[in-house]
Design a protein around this motif. Structure first.
Motif: not given
Length: 161
Positions: A112, A137, A141
């Motif tokens: 991230l 990402k 996440e």
């Protein structure tokens, strides 16, 4: 659908009964010199219901393979599943499930914070045009946000039918 035992461990897993996301021990082997090899199934997407975008898979593979080694020197390999629902993490001479979960969590946090996909160029990658930092990402996440679910492998355990 055959009930015959297959040579590949994941082919014997009933994919209709699992509940992603999860991290499970897929296999343990002891080498002839006593080395312990443990393979983990990191399932990001629900089998046969959803899958990760291939560019995101490719980038997440690069990012994880690079960053996970900052947290664990016993990592042998990190590779994607062809079905695009997860990855296999292979480690040597290390068998602490809770620690593996922490290492994965730290690695997802690193992703991230990343500002580039490592080795995403023609010199270091066989398909350098197939990367997306943003996609990787997003997947990381979502997986990280479900950290409290990683130890529940089967839908039945989670109360899902």
């Amino acid at each position: 659908m055959a009930d015959k035992k297959m040579n590949v461990e994941s082919f014997n897993l009933d994919h209709t009964k699992v509940k992603a996301p999860y991290v499970r021990v897929a296999d343990r082997k002891t080498g002839e010199n006593g080395d312990l090899i443990v393979k983990y199934d990191l399932r990001f997407s629900q089998p046969n219901k959803e899958h990760m975008d291939m560019m995101a898979v490719h980038s997440l593979e690069h990012l994880t393979a690079e960053h996970i080694r900052n947290h664990a020197d016993y990592v042998v390999d990190f590779g994607p599943m062809g079905c695009q629902t997860g990855f296999y993490l292979t480690v040597i001479n290390h068998d602490n499930y809770e620690e593996i979960l922490d290492v994965i969590e730290k690695t997802m946090e690193d992703i991230l914070e990343a500002d580039e996909v490592p080795a995403s160029n023609e010199k270091q990658c066989g398909w350098a045009a197939s990367h997306t930092l943003e996609g990787a990402k997003e997947v990381a996440e979502r997986f990280l946000s479900q950290r409290d679910e990683w130890t529940t492998i089967f839908a039945e355990e989670a109360g899902v039918q």
